[in-house]
Motif scaffolding. Structure first.
Motif, PDB file in Angstrom:
ATOM      1  N   GLY A   8       0.975  -1.277  -0.060  1.00  0.00           N
ATOM      2  CA  GLY A   8       0.111  -0.019   0.014  1.00  0.00           C
ATOM      3  C   GLY A   8       0.751   1.156  -0.101  1.00  0.00           C
ATOM      4  O   GLY A   8       2.180   1.167   0.086  1.00  0.00           O
ATOM      5  N   GLY A   9       0.010   2.380  -0.210  1.00  0.00           N
ATOM      6  CA  GLY A   9       0.776   3.537  -0.219  1.00  0.00           C
ATOM      7  C   GLY A   9       0.090   4.703  -0.584  1.00  0.00           C
ATOM      8  O   GLY A   9      -1.197   4.592  -0.711  1.00  0.00           O
ATOM      9  N   LEU A  10       0.647   6.026  -1.153  1.00  0.00           N
ATOM     10  CA  LEU A  10      -0.173   7.100  -1.383  1.00  0.00           C
ATOM     11  C   LEU A  10       0.310   7.242  -3.048  1.00  0.00           C
ATOM     12  O   LEU A  10       1.363   7.208  -3.307  1.00  0.00           O
ATOM     13  CB  LEU A  10       0.566   8.368  -0.708  1.00  0.00           C
ATOM     14  N   VAL A  11      -0.786   7.295  -3.826  1.00  0.00           N
ATOM     15  CA  VAL A  11      -0.650   7.633  -5.249  1.00  0.00           C
ATOM     16  C   VAL A  11      -1.758   8.500  -5.668  1.00  0.00           C
ATOM     17  O   VAL A  11      -2.722   8.676  -5.152  1.00  0.00           O
ATOM     18  CB  VAL A  11      -0.855   6.187  -5.867  1.00  0.00           C
ATOM     19  N   GLN A  12      -1.215   9.289  -6.705  1.00  0.00           N
ATOM     20  CA  GLN A  12      -2.159   9.856  -7.386  1.00  0.00           C
ATOM     21  C   GLN A  12      -3.286   9.518  -8.212  1.00  0.00           C
ATOM     22  O   GLN A  12      -3.127   8.219  -8.458  1.00  0.00           O
ATOM     23  CB  GLN A  12      -1.392  11.106  -8.343  1.00  0.00           C
ATOM     24  N   ALA A  13      -4.415   9.938  -8.331  1.00  0.00           N
ATOM     25  CA  ALA A  13      -5.462   9.455  -9.268  1.00  0.00           C
ATOM     26  C   ALA A  13      -5.068   9.128 -10.529  1.00  0.00           C
ATOM     27  O   ALA A  13      -4.268   9.809 -11.131  1.00  0.00           O
ATOM     28  CB  ALA A  13      -6.751  10.405  -9.167  1.00  0.00           C
ATOM     29  N   GLY A  14      -5.556   8.013 -11.194  1.00  0.00           N
ATOM     30  CA  GLY A  14      -4.696   7.529 -12.433  1.00  0.00           C
ATOM     31  C   GLY A  14      -3.621   6.758 -12.261  1.00  0.00           C
ATOM     32  O   GLY A  14      -3.289   6.001 -13.263  1.00  0.00           O
ATOM     33  N   GLY A  15      -3.149   6.483 -11.055  1.00  0.00           N
ATOM     34  CA  GLY A  15      -1.943   5.873 -10.855  1.00  0.00           C
ATOM     35  C   GLY A  15      -2.071   4.420 -10.612  1.00  0.00           C
ATOM     36  O   GLY A  15      -3.178   3.744 -10.569  1.00  0.00           O
ATOM     37  N   SER A  16      -0.990   3.511 -10.147  1.00  0.00           N
ATOM     38  CA  SER A  16      -1.222   2.203 -10.050  1.00  0.00           C
ATOM     39  C   SER A  16      -0.247   1.718  -8.680  1.00  0.00           C
ATOM     40  O   SER A  16       0.476   2.445  -8.228  1.00  0.00           O
ATOM     41  CB  SER A  16      -0.384   1.424 -11.330  1.00  0.00           C
ATOM     42  N   LEU A  17      -0.918   0.841  -8.113  1.00  0.00           N
ATOM     43  CA  LEU A  17      -0.073   0.074  -7.256  1.00  0.00           C
ATOM     44  C   LEU A  17      -0.355  -1.419  -7.248  1.00  0.00           C
ATOM     45  O   LEU A  17      -1.222  -1.850  -7.918  1.00  0.00           O
ATOM     46  CB  LEU A  17      -0.821   0.541  -5.588  1.00  0.00           C
ATOM     47  N   ARG A  18       0.612  -2.390  -6.735  1.00  0.00           N
ATOM     48  CA  ARG A  18       0.516  -3.596  -6.698  1.00  0.00           C
ATOM     49  C   ARG A  18       0.647  -3.954  -5.372  1.00  0.00           C
ATOM     50  O   ARG A  18       1.432  -3.768  -4.530  1.00  0.00           O
ATOM     51  CB  ARG A  18       1.570  -4.428  -7.449  1.00  0.00           C
ATOM     52  N   LEU A  19      -0.690  -4.644  -4.716  1.00  0.00           N
ATOM     53  CA  LEU A  19      -0.537  -5.279  -3.344  1.00  0.00           C
ATOM     54  C   LEU A  19       0.028  -6.691  -3.540  1.00  0.00           C
ATOM     55  O   LEU A  19      -0.396  -7.221  -4.269  1.00  0.00           O
ATOM     56  CB  LEU A  19      -1.965  -5.066  -2.671  1.00  0.00           C
ATOM     57  N   SER A  20       0.761  -6.920  -2.565  1.00  0.00           N
ATOM     58  CA  SER A  20       0.949  -8.292  -2.329  1.00  0.00           C
ATOM     59  C   SER A  20       0.352  -9.026  -1.013  1.00  0.00           C
ATOM     60  O   SER A  20       0.183  -8.238   0.052  1.00  0.00           O
ATOM     61  CB  SER A  20       2.342  -8.475  -2.213  1.00  0.00           C
ATOM     62  N   CYS A  21       0.146 -10.491  -1.065  1.00  0.00           N
ATOM     63  CA  CYS A  21      -0.372 -11.150   0.115  1.00  0.00           C
ATOM     64  C   CYS A  21       0.411 -12.210   0.322  1.00  0.00           C
ATOM     65  O   CYS A  21       0.228 -13.295  -0.505  1.00  0.00           O
ATOM     66  CB  CYS A  21      -1.819 -11.455   0.037  1.00  0.00           C
ATOM     67  N   ALA A  22       1.324 -12.560   1.120  1.00  0.00           N
ATOM     68  CA  ALA A  22       2.372 -13.586   1.264  1.00  0.00           C
ATOM     69  C   ALA A  22       1.640 -14.288   2.591  1.00  0.00           C
ATOM     70  O   ALA A  22       1.441 -13.982   3.509  1.00  0.00           O
ATOM     71  CB  ALA A  22       3.694 -13.085   1.717  1.00  0.00           C
ATOM     72  N   VAL A  92      -8.261   0.800   3.538  1.00  0.00           N
ATOM     73  CA  VAL A  92      -7.237  -0.167   4.054  1.00  0.00           C
ATOM     74  C   VAL A  92      -7.734  -1.562   3.375  1.00  0.00           C
ATOM     75  O   VAL A  92      -8.931  -1.760   3.359  1.00  0.00           O
ATOM     76  CB  VAL A  92      -7.394  -0.515   5.617  1.00  0.00           C
ATOM     77  N   TYR A  93      -6.784  -2.229   2.668  1.00  0.00           N
ATOM     78  CA  TYR A  93      -6.933  -3.414   1.868  1.00  0.00           C
ATOM     79  C   TYR A  93      -6.559  -4.522   2.682  1.00  0.00           C
ATOM     80  O   TYR A  93      -5.606  -4.520   3.329  1.00  0.00           O
ATOM     81  CB  TYR A  93      -6.343  -3.134   0.654  1.00  0.00           C
ATOM     82  N   TYR A  94      -7.419  -5.692   2.769  1.00  0.00           N
ATOM     83  CA  TYR A  94      -7.111  -6.759   3.517  1.00  0.00           C
ATOM     84  C   TYR A  94      -7.293  -8.044   2.488  1.00  0.00           C
ATOM     85  O   TYR A  94      -7.842  -8.044   1.573  1.00  0.00           O
ATOM     86  CB  TYR A  94      -8.102  -7.113   4.543  1.00  0.00           C
ATOM     87  N   CYS A  95      -6.194  -9.050   2.606  1.00  0.00           N
ATOM     88  CA  CYS A  95      -6.382 -10.215   1.993  1.00  0.00           C
ATOM     89  C   CYS A  95      -6.784 -11.364   3.143  1.00  0.00           C
ATOM     90  O   CYS A  95      -6.471 -11.259   4.208  1.00  0.00           O
ATOM     91  CB  CYS A  95      -5.063 -10.576   1.576  1.00  0.00           C
ATOM     92  N   ALA A  96      -7.556 -12.339   2.306  1.00  0.00           N
ATOM     93  CA  ALA A  96      -8.238 -13.366   3.210  1.00  0.00           C
ATOM     94  C   ALA A  96      -8.242 -14.578   2.445  1.00  0.00           C
ATOM     95  O   ALA A  96      -7.959 -14.865   1.242  1.00  0.00           O
ATOM     96  CB  ALA A  96      -9.508 -12.953   3.594  1.00  0.00           C
TER      97      ALA A  96
END
Length: 122
Positions: A8-22, A92-96
């Protein structure tokens, strides 16, 4: 199985992020995995799911076409690639995970990660 969400993090609208769930403790390949999110003052909502049993992925209408869930069984990790981010994706993003066919409902999942904050600025 223990889950660790990151990316997670701070990004501007139109941007991208990749979340990981290990995952640790068990082999991840036979678990259904879901991503959920919770914004302040709102209920937790389904974002994306991956059903190993049915070899399928499924998405919330609000993210379909922008987000992609994928897994790397060799790394015991599931990813959520988020493109074209919008301010309303802030949460807040959660993996399950669960040893089931996968679901859009949070109560179907037995194992949860700790959450990672995603903030999208306008």
């Amino acid at each position: 199985v223990q889950l660790q969400a990151s990316g997670g993090g701070l990004v501007q609208a139109g941007g991208s992020l990749r979340l990981s769930c290990a995952a640790s403790g068990r082999t991840f390949s036979t678990y259904a995995v879901g991503w959920f999110r919770q914004a302040p003052g709102k209920e937790r909502e389904f974002v994306a799911g991956d059903s190993w049993l049915e070899s399928s992925t499924f998405y919330a209408h609000s993210v379909k076409g922008r987000f992609t869930i994928s897994r790397d069984n060799a790394r015991n990790t599931v990813y959520l690639q988020m493109n074209s981010l919008k301010p309303e994706d802030t949460a807040v993003y959660y993996c399950a995970a669960d040893q089931s066919r996968g679901s859009r409902f949070a109560n179907a999942y037995e194992y949860w990660g700790q959450g990672t904050q995603v903030t999208v600025s306008s």
